[in-house]
Design a protein around this motif. Structure first.
Motif, short mmCIF file in Angstrom:
data_model
loop_
_atom_site.label_atom_id
_atom_site.label_comp_id
_atom_site.label_asym_id
_atom_site.label_seq_id
_atom_site.Cartn_x
_atom_site.Cartn_y
_atom_site.Cartn_z
N UNK A 16 33.29 37.09 46.64
CA UNK A 16 32.16 36.52 45.92
C UNK A 16 32.03 37.16 44.53
N UNK A 17 32.16 38.49 44.47
CA UNK A 17 32.05 39.19 43.19
C UNK A 17 33.21 38.82 42.26
N UNK A 18 34.41 38.77 42.84
CA UNK A 18 35.60 38.46 42.02
C UNK A 18 35.54 37.04 41.48
N UNK A 19 35.04 36.10 42.28
CA UNK A 19 34.92 34.72 41.80
C UNK A 19 33.93 34.64 40.64
N UNK A 20 32.82 35.38 40.76
CA UNK A 20 31.82 35.39 39.68
C UNK A 20 32.43 35.98 38.40
N UNK A 21 33.06 37.15 38.56
CA UNK A 21 33.67 37.82 37.40
C UNK A 21 34.71 36.93 36.72
N UNK A 22 35.56 36.33 37.55
CA UNK A 22 36.68 35.55 37.01
C UNK A 22 36.22 34.31 36.26
N UNK A 23 35.01 33.84 36.58
CA UNK A 23 34.53 32.60 35.94
C UNK A 23 33.68 32.86 34.70
N UNK A 24 33.42 34.12 34.36
CA UNK A 24 32.57 34.40 33.20
C UNK A 24 33.26 33.98 31.91
N UNK A 25 32.45 33.58 30.94
CA UNK A 25 33.05 33.04 29.71
C UNK A 25 33.33 34.10 28.66
N UNK A 26 32.89 35.34 28.89
CA UNK A 26 33.10 36.40 27.90
C UNK A 26 34.16 37.38 28.38
N UNK A 27 34.78 38.13 27.45
CA UNK A 27 35.57 39.28 27.89
C UNK A 27 34.65 40.24 28.66
N UNK A 28 35.12 40.68 29.82
CA UNK A 28 34.31 41.56 30.67
C UNK A 28 35.00 42.91 30.78
N UNK A 29 34.24 43.97 30.58
CA UNK A 29 34.74 45.33 30.76
C UNK A 29 33.96 45.98 31.90
N UNK A 30 34.69 46.53 32.86
CA UNK A 30 34.05 47.27 33.94
C UNK A 30 34.30 48.75 33.68
N UNK A 31 33.23 49.52 33.52
CA UNK A 31 33.37 50.96 33.31
C UNK A 31 33.00 51.66 34.61
N UNK A 32 34.01 52.24 35.26
CA UNK A 32 33.81 52.92 36.53
C UNK A 32 33.29 54.33 36.30
N UNK A 33 32.97 54.99 37.37
CA UNK A 33 32.57 56.40 37.28
C UNK A 33 33.21 57.14 38.45
N UNK A 34 34.34 57.82 38.15
CA UNK A 34 35.00 58.70 39.12
C UNK A 34 35.21 60.03 38.43
N UNK A 35 34.99 61.11 39.15
CA UNK A 35 35.09 62.44 38.55
C UNK A 35 36.30 63.23 39.03
N UNK A 36 36.96 62.75 40.08
CA UNK A 36 38.03 63.52 40.70
C UNK A 36 39.03 62.54 41.33
N UNK A 37 40.31 62.87 41.23
CA UNK A 37 41.34 61.95 41.76
C UNK A 37 41.16 61.67 43.25
N UNK A 38 40.59 62.62 43.98
CA UNK A 38 40.45 62.41 45.43
C UNK A 38 39.42 61.33 45.76
N UNK A 39 38.62 60.92 44.77
CA UNK A 39 37.70 59.81 45.04
C UNK A 39 38.44 58.48 45.18
N UNK A 40 39.67 58.44 44.68
CA UNK A 40 40.39 57.16 44.60
C UNK A 40 41.44 57.08 45.70
N UNK A 41 41.05 56.55 46.86
CA UNK A 41 42.01 56.37 47.95
C UNK A 41 42.63 54.97 47.86
N UNK A 42 43.44 54.61 48.85
CA UNK A 42 44.17 53.34 48.76
C UNK A 42 43.24 52.13 48.70
N UNK A 43 42.13 52.21 49.43
CA UNK A 43 41.22 51.07 49.44
C UNK A 43 40.55 50.90 48.07
#
Ligand SMILES: *Cc1c(COP(=O)(O)O)cnc(C)c1O
Ligand code: SF4
Length: 341
Positions: free
Chosen positions: A213-240
């Motif tokens: 649902x989120x990806x469909x909304x994002x993909x249909x937007x008419x403007x360039x979209x930038x997502x700014x994440x917030x991660x502080x450590x590599x271990x926050x980023x697992x495979x999922x």
């Protein structure tokens, strides 16, 4: 940049009646003893504060699962565990360190920098970070999403200098996608809006938020979209998490990361380099490395500017230029963030 392969069935198909991310939030850990029990830690040994706090503990199980059991210094744990030390007053550490309350242009609309407004969409987050500069923010009266965004949209429509709308909070993806779609429909009627940005920690903390649902909304937007994440450590980023970030990119978003420089968590060259490399492998560009805003209760996380500059200087010797974040701090009253290195 090489993105990791995505599993064939990413993202999981979710029906509106059974959104996995809402379930993940409902089942989040909301008590200190529970988190310590999950990790096999003793409250006294870690200086934990189990009292009822105005800014209580909130940790989704998907995030807690990335912490190392039995390690009181785990860098993910330290971001979220309330400590008794937070009660100590420190001169210079105040409730509203960046002067946000003085700069509200309308309900939930912060207009501090030319050309862009930041919407405090909601006060809710997927996780409560102990160092958060908005931990004392009086959200109740200041949310842009109230009245179906009408007052915020009117503020934006009235100022043609606004080219970019930044959804922030709290965390704007705490709102359901239909609420976000209401906003984008309203913005589509304002011709001077050209870009949309989303500041969010959800894809890191609870990657199930990145659903069809989120990806469909994002993909249909008419403007360039930038997502700014917030991660502080590599271990926050697992495979999922990696798969969710790949899905955001595949939907057409430019994906950046901002981190906060935190004592005992990510204040070494090695930890920062590992984070930047991990992001780079996933096609995510490190954007800002923020010095801590001096918010009451967070003094024990502070790292001084000199040390920050030294770390970023060493990163520049190790990494391609585009993977070195800008070291920045927010000085109240200025027209932009102040870049130090
Ligand atoms: C940080 C911030 C922005 C965004 O600044 P950029 O340098 O464009 O990333 C915009 N508005 C406010 C109020 C901010 O605090
Ligand atoms: S997710 Fe962001 S806004 Fe929410 S508590 Fe953490 S730092 Fe603060």
């Amino acid at each position: 940049m090489i993105a990791e392969p995505m599993p064939a069935e990413w993202p999981p198909i979710s029906r509106p009646s059974a959104r996995a991310w809402q379930q993940g939030l409902r089942e989040a850990i909301r008590s200190v003893p529970e988190l310590l029990a999950v990790l096999g830690l003793d409250a006294e040994a870690v200086d934990a504060d189990a009292a009822d706090l105005a800014f209580p503990i909130l940790v989704p199980r998907a995030f807690a699962a990335r912490m190392r059991p039995g390690d009181p210094r785990d860098p993910l744990l330290r971001q979220v565990l309330p400590l008794r030390r937070e009660r100590e007053a420190t001169p210079g550490f105040v409730a509203d360190p960046v002067g946000d309350l003085a700069r509200l242009a309308g309900p939930g609309v912060l207009h501090k920098y030319p050309g862009r407004v930041l919407l405090i969409a909601t006060g809710a987050c997927a996780v409560h970070c102990r160092y958060c500069f908005r931990r004392h923010f009086p959200y109740a009266g200041e949310l842009a999403a109230r009245e179906r965004w009408a007052p915020a949209l009117a503020t934006i429509a009235a100022d043609p200098s606004i080219r970019e709308v930044i959804l922030s909070g709290g965390d704007p993806l705490s709102l359901g996608t239909p609420r976000l779609a209401e906003l984008s429909e309203g913005l589509a009627a304002i011709p001077h809006v050209r870009r949309l940005r989303i500041h969010t920690r959800w894809p890191i903390v609870l990657p199930a938020r990145v659903d069809r649902e989120l990806l469909d909304w994002l993909g249909a937007l008419r403007w360039p979209v930038t997502v700014v994440l917030h991660a502080n450590h590599a271990r926050e980023i697992d495979d999922e998490v990696a798969a969710a970030l790949g899905a955001l990119r595949a939907a057409g978003a430019t994906v950046l990361n901002q981190a906060v420089l935190l004592a005992g968590i990510n204040d070494t060259v090695e930890v920062q380099a590992a984070l930047c490399e991990r992001l780079g492998d996933l096609g995510v560009v490190p954007y800002y490395l923020h010095l801590l805003d001096p918010v009451e209760g967070a003094a024990h996380f502070a790292v001084d500017a000199r040390r920050g500059r030294a770390i970023v200087g060493r990163l520049r010797e190790r990494l391609p230029g585009y993977l070195v974040p800008r070291l920045a701090r927010e000085v109240p009253g200025r027209q932009s963030k102040t870049v130090l290195a």
